[in-house]
Design a protein around this motif. Structure first.
Motif, PDB file in Angstrom:
ATOM      1  N   ALA A 106      -8.164   6.065   5.740  1.00 19.00           N
ATOM      2  CA  ALA A 106      -9.625   6.022   5.660  1.00 19.00           C
ATOM      3  C   ALA A 106     -10.191   7.041   6.658  1.00 19.00           C
ATOM      4  O   ALA A 106      -9.753   7.081   7.800  1.00 19.00           O
ATOM      5  N   PRO A 107     -11.133   7.876   6.204  1.00 18.81           N
ATOM      6  CA  PRO A 107     -11.555   9.014   7.027  1.00 18.81           C
ATOM      7  C   PRO A 107     -12.187   8.685   8.392  1.00 18.81           C
ATOM      8  O   PRO A 107     -11.847   9.299   9.378  1.00 18.81           O
ATOM      9  N   ARG A 108     -13.131   7.758   8.423  1.00 23.65           N
ATOM     10  CA  ARG A 108     -13.752   7.408   9.720  1.00 23.65           C
ATOM     11  C   ARG A 108     -13.811   5.894   9.819  1.00 23.65           C
ATOM     12  O   ARG A 108     -14.400   5.251   8.954  1.00 23.65           O
ATOM     13  N   THR A 109     -13.216   5.340  10.877  1.00 30.17           N
ATOM     14  CA  THR A 109     -13.186   3.880  10.969  1.00 30.17           C
ATOM     15  C   THR A 109     -13.743   3.380  12.293  1.00 30.17           C
ATOM     16  O   THR A 109     -13.625   4.032  13.333  1.00 30.17           O
ATOM     17  N   LEU A 110     -14.335   2.202  12.220  1.00 25.87           N
ATOM     18  CA  LEU A 110     -14.837   1.494  13.402  1.00 25.87           C
ATOM     19  C   LEU A 110     -14.108   0.152  13.462  1.00 25.87           C
ATOM     20  O   LEU A 110     -14.312  -0.719  12.611  1.00 25.87           O
ATOM     21  N   HIS A 111     -13.231   0.013  14.454  1.00 25.37           N
ATOM     22  CA  HIS A 111     -12.452  -1.224  14.590  1.00 25.37           C
ATOM     23  C   HIS A 111     -13.288  -2.269  15.324  1.00 25.37           C
ATOM     24  O   HIS A 111     -13.656  -2.093  16.477  1.00 25.37           O
ATOM     25  N   VAL A 112     -13.591  -3.364  14.617  1.00 28.11           N
ATOM     26  CA  VAL A 112     -14.424  -4.419  15.217  1.00 28.11           C
ATOM     27  C   VAL A 112     -13.565  -5.649  15.563  1.00 28.11           C
ATOM     28  O   VAL A 112     -12.563  -5.908  14.899  1.00 28.11           O
ATOM     29  N   PRO A 113     -13.961  -6.392  16.596  1.00 26.36           N
ATOM     30  CA  PRO A 113     -13.166  -7.544  17.032  1.00 26.36           C
ATOM     31  C   PRO A 113     -13.578  -8.853  16.349  1.00 26.36           C
ATOM     32  O   PRO A 113     -13.421  -9.918  16.925  1.00 26.36           O
ATOM     33  N   MET A 156       0.810  -1.214   0.000  1.00 26.69           N
ATOM     34  CA  MET A 156       0.000   0.000   0.000  1.00 26.69           C
ATOM     35  C   MET A 156       0.842   1.262   0.000  1.00 26.69           C
ATOM     36  O   MET A 156       1.925   1.298   0.556  1.00 26.69           O
ATOM     37  N   THR A 157       0.274   2.299  -0.591  1.00 23.26           N
ATOM     38  CA  THR A 157       0.888   3.620  -0.515  1.00 23.26           C
ATOM     39  C   THR A 157       0.349   4.306   0.728  1.00 23.26           C
ATOM     40  O   THR A 157      -0.849   4.236   1.000  1.00 23.26           O
ATOM     41  N   GLU A 158       1.237   4.957   1.461  1.00 22.77           N
ATOM     42  CA  GLU A 158       0.775   5.665   2.646  1.00 22.77           C
ATOM     43  C   GLU A 158       0.198   7.022   2.247  1.00 22.77           C
ATOM     44  O   GLU A 158       0.776   7.749   1.452  1.00 22.77           O
ATOM     45  N   ASN A 159      -0.980   7.336   2.799  1.00 20.98           N
ATOM     46  CA  ASN A 159      -1.590   8.640   2.554  1.00 20.98           C
ATOM     47  C   ASN A 159      -1.522   9.461   3.834  1.00 20.98           C
ATOM     48  O   ASN A 159      -2.057   9.032   4.858  1.00 20.98           O
ATOM     49  N   ASN A 160      -0.876  10.581   3.771  1.00 18.45           N
ATOM     50  CA  ASN A 160      -0.756  11.398   4.983  1.00 18.45           C
ATOM     51  C   ASN A 160      -1.866  12.440   5.104  1.00 18.45           C
ATOM     52  O   ASN A 160      -2.243  12.818   6.196  1.00 18.45           O
ATOM     53  N   PHE A 193      -8.487  -4.518  10.305  1.00 19.15           N
ATOM     54  CA  PHE A 193      -7.040  -4.288  10.397  1.00 19.15           C
ATOM     55  C   PHE A 193      -6.767  -2.781  10.506  1.00 19.15           C
ATOM     56  O   PHE A 193      -6.523  -2.118   9.498  1.00 19.15           O
ATOM     57  N   PRO A 194      -6.811  -2.252  11.723  1.00 22.52           N
ATOM     58  CA  PRO A 194      -6.694  -0.802  11.892  1.00 22.52           C
ATOM     59  C   PRO A 194      -5.384  -0.213  11.363  1.00 22.52           C
ATOM     60  O   PRO A 194      -5.363   0.933  10.905  1.00 22.52           O
ATOM     61  N   GLU A 195      -4.298  -0.983  11.408  1.00 22.40           N
ATOM     62  CA  GLU A 195      -3.031  -0.444  10.885  1.00 22.40           C
ATOM     63  C   GLU A 195      -3.125  -0.210   9.372  1.00 22.40           C
ATOM     64  O   GLU A 195      -2.544   0.723   8.834  1.00 22.40           O
ATOM     65  N   VAL A 196      -3.864  -1.113   8.690  1.00 25.36           N
ATOM     66  CA  VAL A 196      -4.042  -0.988   7.247  1.00 25.36           C
ATOM     67  C   VAL A 196      -4.877   0.253   6.919  1.00 25.36           C
ATOM     68  O   VAL A 196      -4.490   1.074   6.079  1.00 25.36           O
ATOM     69  N   THR A 197      -6.003   0.415   7.610  1.00 20.14           N
ATOM     70  CA  THR A 197      -6.886   1.556   7.305  1.00 20.14           C
ATOM     71  C   THR A 197      -6.239   2.882   7.719  1.00 20.14           C
ATOM     72  O   THR A 197      -6.495   3.911   7.119  1.00 20.14           O
ATOM     73  N   GLU A 198      -5.382   2.805   8.748  1.00 18.67           N
ATOM     74  CA  GLU A 198      -4.659   4.016   9.165  1.00 18.67           C
ATOM     75  C   GLU A 198      -3.678   4.437   8.077  1.00 18.67           C
ATOM     76  O   GLU A 198      -3.558   5.605   7.720  1.00 18.67           O
ATOM     77  N   LYS A 199      -2.958   3.442   7.528  1.00 12.89           N
ATOM     78  CA  LYS A 199      -1.951   3.743   6.499  1.00 12.89           C
ATOM     79  C   LYS A 199      -2.603   4.320   5.228  1.00 12.89           C
ATOM     80  O   LYS A 199      -2.099   5.266   4.645  1.00 12.89           O
ATOM     81  N   VAL A 200      -3.727   3.726   4.838  1.00 12.54           N
ATOM     82  CA  VAL A 200      -4.388   4.215   3.622  1.00 12.54           C
ATOM     83  C   VAL A 200      -5.086   5.564   3.875  1.00 12.54           C
ATOM     84  O   VAL A 200      -5.355   6.318   2.952  1.00 12.54           O
ATOM     85  N   GLY A 259     -10.580   1.400   1.448  1.00  9.04           N
ATOM     86  CA  GLY A 259     -10.126   2.691   1.977  1.00  9.04           C
ATOM     87  C   GLY A 259     -10.003   3.735   0.883  1.00  9.04           C
ATOM     88  O   GLY A 259     -10.251   4.922   1.105  1.00  9.04           O
ATOM     89  N   LEU A 260      -9.645   3.288  -0.327  1.00 10.29           N
ATOM     90  CA  LEU A 260      -9.528   4.224  -1.456  1.00 10.29           C
ATOM     91  C   LEU A 260     -10.904   4.732  -1.876  1.00 10.29           C
ATOM     92  O   LEU A 260     -11.061   5.894  -2.254  1.00 10.29           O
ATOM     93  N   TYR A 261     -11.903   3.852  -1.806  1.00 12.53           N
ATOM     94  CA  TYR A 261     -13.280   4.279  -2.052  1.00 12.53           C
ATOM     95  C   TYR A 261     -13.703   5.312  -1.006  1.00 12.53           C
ATOM     96  O   TYR A 261     -14.328   6.325  -1.335  1.00 12.53           O
TER      97      TYR A 261
END
Lengths: 169, 79
Positions: B31-38, A31-35, B22-29, B3-5
């Motif tokens: 994503a504007p508002r996320t709900l981390h579910v278990p 993935m590309t990181e978006n800041n 996978f919160p680390e994944v959505t954080e990196k991309v 996340g790109l959508y």
């Protein structure tokens, strides 16, 4: 589904369920990181908003062409799911998770009936007439970004959709 | 890709709320508002026929839409 795809699916599911952290790292490495963060806000109160679902769990109508899971690059296309369908008309095509649960109860990946309930009890204005089914697990997102994502954005604006709930696979 | 959508819709003034496993994944991309579910992969809104959980997930997602872009929440909401 080809035999080779079935094997790939089995291996991937075994890997992701036993080595979840490694799976997450693998995904992140592509993935590309978006800041920066795009910032939108609701243009009207939630109880007047038209809300749509977007799923990457490979949800589509049984009558639609399934996602092409035999393509090693993945299938970046989308399927439109009308808001008034019954759950019996839905199925799931995906190779990176076990689809048997979602086929038993599609609402675990596509909570349309819960969204309808939110509309009937007045929490949201209405359920959109269209929703989007996608097939996740695409590492190279170039085609999606160039072609399919802008189409979906345009479609949402044409439908007057005010907000979207996004659910992974 | 989801996340790109989220980012593209958000950039076109349609707010989004997204379930993440996978919160680390959505954080990196981003994503504007996320709900981390278990929950497990393939069951992002809980187990089959657990409609009570499903309703709570959807309710929390809808609430999340009203909060600023950049908000990250955990399910269940313990507040």
């Amino acid at each position: 589904m080809k035999m080779k795809t079935k094997l790939k699916s089995k291996l991937s599911r075994t890997f992701s369920s036993n080595f979840t952290n490694a799976y997450q790292k693998f995904t992140m490495s592509h993935m590309t990181e978006n800041n920066s963060m795009p910032k939108a806000f609701l243009q009207k109160p939630l109880n007047q908003c038209k809300v749509a679902l977007v799923s990457t769990a490979g949800v589509h109508l049984k009558s639609d062409e399934p996602f092409n899971v035999d393509n090693p690059a993945g299938d970046p296309s989308f399927r439109i799911i009308p808001g008034d369908i019954s759950e019996q008309e839905l199925t799931v095509t995906h190779i990176y998770f076990d689809t048997k649960y979602a086929k038993t109860d599609p609402s675990i990946v596509f909570p349309l009936q819960q969204l309808r309930k939110s509309a009937s009890n007045g929490k949201i204005g209405s359920v959109s007439g269209i929703h989007i089914g996608l097939n996740g697990g695409i590492l190279d997102t170039t085609i999606a970004e160039k072609d399919f994502i802008p189409k979906v954005v345009e479609l949402f604006h044409n439908e007057g959709i005010d907000a979207a709930l996004l659910v992974p696979g | 890709m989801l996340g790109l959508y989220a980012r593209a819709l958000e950039a076109s003034q349609i707010p989004t709320a997204m379930v993440t496993l996978f919160p680390e994944v959505t954080e990196k991309v981003g994503a504007p508002r996320t709900l981390h579910v278990p929950f497990k992969m393939g069951r992002p809104c809980g187990e089959p026929f657990d409609f009570e959980t499903r309703t709570k997930v959807v309710d929390q997602l809808l609430e999340l839409l009203t909060l600023p872009s950049g908000t990250k929440q955990l399910y269940p909401d313990t507040l």
